[in-house]
Write a protein that holds these residues in place. Structure first.
Motif, short mmCIF file in Angstrom:
data_model
loop_
_atom_site.label_atom_id
_atom_site.label_comp_id
_atom_site.label_asym_id
_atom_site.label_seq_id
_atom_site.Cartn_x
_atom_site.Cartn_y
_atom_site.Cartn_z
N PRO A 10 0.83 -1.21 0.00
CA PRO A 10 0.00 0.00 0.00
C PRO A 10 0.85 1.25 0.00
CG PRO A 10 0.08 -0.95 2.20
CD PRO A 10 0.78 -1.93 1.29
N SER A 11 0.25 2.33 -0.43
CA SER A 11 0.96 3.62 -0.44
C SER A 11 1.32 4.03 0.97
CB SER A 11 0.07 4.68 -1.08
OG SER A 11 0.59 5.97 -0.83
N LEU A 61 4.78 0.34 4.76
CA LEU A 61 4.98 -1.06 4.37
C LEU A 61 5.13 -1.93 5.59
CD1 LEU A 61 5.87 -3.47 2.60
CD2 LEU A 61 8.17 -2.51 2.64
N SER A 62 6.03 -1.57 6.45
CA SER A 62 6.29 -2.34 7.66
C SER A 62 7.13 -1.50 8.57
CB SER A 62 7.02 -3.64 7.32
OG SER A 62 8.29 -3.35 6.79
N THR A 63 7.24 -1.94 9.76
CA THR A 63 8.12 -1.27 10.70
C THR A 63 9.54 -1.74 10.47
OG1 THR A 63 6.34 -1.23 12.30
CG2 THR A 63 8.57 -0.82 13.13
N PRO A 64 10.48 -0.84 10.29
CA PRO A 64 11.86 -1.28 10.12
C PRO A 64 12.37 -1.94 11.38
CG PRO A 64 11.76 1.09 10.45
CD PRO A 64 10.34 0.63 10.33
N HIS A 65 13.25 -2.90 11.20
CA HIS A 65 13.87 -3.55 12.36
C HIS A 65 14.87 -2.59 12.99
CE1 HIS A 65 13.11 -7.77 10.44
NE2 HIS A 65 12.03 -7.04 10.50
N PHE A 73 1.44 10.03 -9.33
CA PHE A 73 2.79 9.82 -8.82
C PHE A 73 3.02 10.76 -7.65
CE2 PHE A 73 7.41 10.71 -8.88
CZ PHE A 73 7.87 9.42 -8.65
N PRO A 74 3.38 10.25 -6.47
CA PRO A 74 3.44 11.10 -5.28
C PRO A 74 4.61 12.08 -5.27
CG PRO A 74 4.20 8.88 -4.76
CD PRO A 74 3.67 8.84 -6.16
N GLY A 75 5.71 11.76 -5.93
CA GLY A 75 6.90 12.61 -5.88
C GLY A 75 7.85 12.18 -4.77
N LEU A 76 9.15 12.30 -5.04
CA LEU A 76 10.14 11.85 -4.07
C LEU A 76 10.08 12.64 -2.77
CD1 LEU A 76 13.20 11.30 -6.47
CD2 LEU A 76 11.57 9.59 -5.59
#
Length: 706
Positions: free
Chosen positions: A522-523, A529-533, A595-598
């Motif tokens: 998902p956006s 996306l997920s929690t980084p470790h 497109f969301p843009g960087l």
């Protein structure tokens, strides 16, 4: 330019006898590193920047800004003061200085790597300033250090290229005659322009000898109202007869309507801004490498800063092709001008070039993305495969190793491959590409790294810090959200060509991926996306319980979750449907809902961090510079420099950058860096003399410039 070995460098005819030996043992050294460290995991984010300064001396009487060739003397003074400070302040991160190719250049890096703390992120601008001037013990910043130990009429500049390098007359202090250019045989640059360490003149000479001619650099000339047509450069000494290569210019090497240059010094005398990141492990390093490859051209365009070459206005804005041609050691056979007979490969690119291969084994790296001719050494490839490496990394390493070592020291031909990586680095470090994958050094705590190399250095520490901070945050957003930025390499190469064109930000479109989120992801504008470790951990950070969202991180992290292959697999569509052409404004700031843009992605990533309000203000100032540069509200340094020259009272609209114009340009650039010259078309309103770190008593008496 890497570490400077001590020893006796071999001339090309002797060095080439050891080429196979260096390649064979270089691969052995790499495999030894691989075996020891391929499973290494959990390294924290460490990163740093590298900036080169040129030292310029001002002759007020003659109104001449010249390159100061006092590198050795200046470095000796800087080294003494740096060592004194380090001894008296154990916790201080004292900047370090290193020699570079040009005798007028100083390379600087932070004294120790930055970490993932936001405090470190916001120290970048100050640390860069510490490297420029030094007044009292760590009271002012780095650019200040260099200023403090220069002569009263010398100043350090972060400018990509010196506009009058190689013109007839006096452009260095002291002045030398190019007739003595014994290593380059240049028509324009004297031998003394080059660092005297044996590596540099040997590298220069061996490139010429291996190639079979001098390097040939031709930039299209900016044709102004009174530029002669066709333009045949009157400053080239067409009839000189000192070296065997002297007739090359009139025999076709110098093209009409172009700025012609003929020596390594024109390219390796350029300055740039580079960033290096330590990854969690080798897999993450490879993912980051691939993600940065498509970003290299657009960041080159956004930082464009070099429109002036050898006393002329060029019709390009960037250094890349100049540097590429300046170290192009390919023979005529390797360049495709003659059938292969003595050379082993037809090589489409110089050894200083854009990346030719993606290297990650992530599932959405389609084989079709590597769509250009990237020759590789089959025997080395087979050896790497047999040792257990995957095809992507084997192809990358065997592609780098089609090159010959250019400088071989007689004392280091035979090495202990278990404790040294010099032969590997001999070839790895002279493949100068837009992004570099860097294995850990032997006997070092340093991990797997990635170096981002395309950006042009900017006139002010504020700009350099802004682009450094942006790339750091973008790199974390890419890994955090598992972004897919893959483009066919052929489109990346096309973007590199477009990036260097005049006013590319305002006039060019660039290929970019339409959907940067992998299938099923998902956006991040709704759910991450997920929690980084956390660094080195095996389990996600626990949610904080507020709405089920993950707890905000206190620092920039490594060790991010990989994007899983969808449960039901994934069928790729047509390759050409994955990308389209965008303006830089659209790439950075978004294109409607499509497109969301960087920058949007970076701001979204910042929402996952615990950021104090004061810190966020500082970060937004940096990101606003990127926004305004990309949407055209602020011009690039290249556009500003070009406009300065063309609006100067002494300019004759003939494409010539005179001595007087060059002098006034450097005065103006110094005033801009100090924050005392208002340039609202170039810098945002937040930049001032107080932001630049100068007190009124520190500012030299201004020499008026238009």
């Amino acid at each position: 330019m890497g570490l400077l070995s001590l020893g006796t460098p071999l001339a090309w005819d002797d060095a080439k006898q050891h080429a196979d030996h260096v390649r064979t043992h270089g691969i052995t050294q790499f495999l030894n590193i691989w075996d020891r460290l391929k499973e290494r995991c959990g390294d924290e984010l460490l990163w740093g920047d590298e900036i080169e300064y040129m030292v310029v001396t001002f002759d007020n009487a003659e109104r001449n800004a010249k390159l100061s060739l006092r590198q050795s003397e200046i470095l000796a003074k800087l080294q003494t003061i740096v060592e004194d400070i380090a001894c008296g302040c154990e916790k201080c991160s004292v900047p370090t200085y290193h020699p570079e190719y040009g005798r007028f250049m100083l390379e600087s890096t932070p004294g120790s790597p930055y970490t993932g703390s936001l405090t470190d992120l916001l120290c970048v601008e100050g640390n860069m300033r510490v490297r420029q001037v030094f007044t009292s013990v760590l009271a002012v910043y780095a650019r200040h250090i260099a200023r403090r130990y220069l002569k009263p009429n010398e100043l350090p500049f972060t400018l990509t290229s010196f506009p009058r390098l190689g013109v007839p007359g006096v452009f260095t202090e002291p002045h030398y005659d190019p007739a003595n250019a014994v290593s380059s045989h240049s028509l324009f640059l004297p031998e003394e322009i080059t660092n005297p360490h044996a590596r540099f003149p040997t590298l220069t000479a061996n490139i010429r000898r291996r190639r079979g001619s001098k390097v040939a650099i031709n930039l299209p000339l900016f044709i102004d109202e009174r530029t002669p047509r066709p333009f045949v450069d009157p400053t080239i000494p067409w009839e000189r007869e000192i070296y065997p290569e002297d007739p090359e210019a009139k025999n076709g090497a110098a093209l009409p309507d172009h700025v012609y240059m003929d020596a390594m010094g024109f390219g390796m005398g350029c300055s740039c801004l580079q960033l290096t990141f330590q990854a969690c492990n080798v897999s993450e390093a490879r993912r980051l490498y691939d993600a940065l490859v498509p970003l290299a051209p657009i960041m080159l365009a956004l930082t464009a800063a070099s429109p002036l070459w050898r006393g002329y206005i060029a019709d390009v804005d960037c250094r890349w092709d100049v540097v590429s041609a300046s170290v192009d050691d390919r023979t005529e056979e390797e360049r495709g001008l003659k059938p292969l007979k003595e050379s082993r490969f037809r090589m489409p690119k110089s050894r200083y070039a854009s990346v030719s291969l993606y290297i990650s084994d992530v599932w959405f790296n389609r084989p079709e993305y590597n769509d250009i001719n990237a020759p590789y050494d089959q025997a080395i490839y087979d050896r790497l495969l047999a040792h257990g490496l995957d095809t992507h990394l084997s192809r990358h390493i065997s592609h780098l190793f089609i090159r010959d070592p250019l400088v071989v020291f007689s004392e280091t031909v035979d090495q202990d491959d278990t404790t040294s990586n010099d032969h590997f680095e001999n070839i790895q470090s002279t493949n100068w590409q837009t992004v570099r994958f860097k294995p850990p050094p032997t006997n070092s705590p340093i991990g797997w790294r990635v170096e981002f190399r395309s950006m042009e250095v900017q006139p002010t520490d504020f700009e350099n810090a802004a682009f450094a901070v942006f790339i750091v945050l973008l790199s974390r957003a890419i890994l955090h959200y598992g972004l897919n930025l893959y483009l066919p390499i052929s489109k990346v190469d096309e973007n590199m060509d477009r990036a260097q064109r005049r006013d590319a930000v305002g006039t060019e479109k660039f290929f970019f991926r339409k959907d940067v989120f992998p299938p099923g992801v998902p956006s991040p504008l709704s759910t991450p996306l997920s929690t980084p470790h956390s660094s080195g951990a095996n389990s996600p950070v626990e949610p904080n319980g507020v709405g089920g969202f993950p707890r905000k991180a206190k620092r920039l992290q490594n060790c991010f979750a990989e994007v899983p292959l969808p449960t039901n697999g994934h069928a790729f569509g047509a390759l050409e449907e994955e990308y389209e052409e965008y303006t830089l404004d659209e790439i950075f700031n978004g294109k409607g809902q499509a497109f969301p843009g960087l920058l949007t992605l970076v701001h979204s990533y910042l929402e996952t961090l615990e950021v104090e309000a004061s810190e966020l203000i500082r970060i937004r100032e940096y990101l606003d510079l990127v926004k305004q540069r990309s949407n055209g509200s602020l011009v690039t340094p290249a556009s500003w420099i070009r406009n300065f020259v063309r609006s100067h009272p002494a300019y004759q609209f003939d494409s010539v950058v005179s001595q007087e114009i060059n002098f006034d340009l450097f005065v103006a650039m110094d005033e801009i860096e100090q924050g005392v010259r208002s340039v609202p078309e170039l810098l945002p309103t937040c930049y001032s003399s107080s932001r630049a770190g100068y007190q009124p008593s520190e500012l030299p008496q201004s020499m008026s410039a238009p």
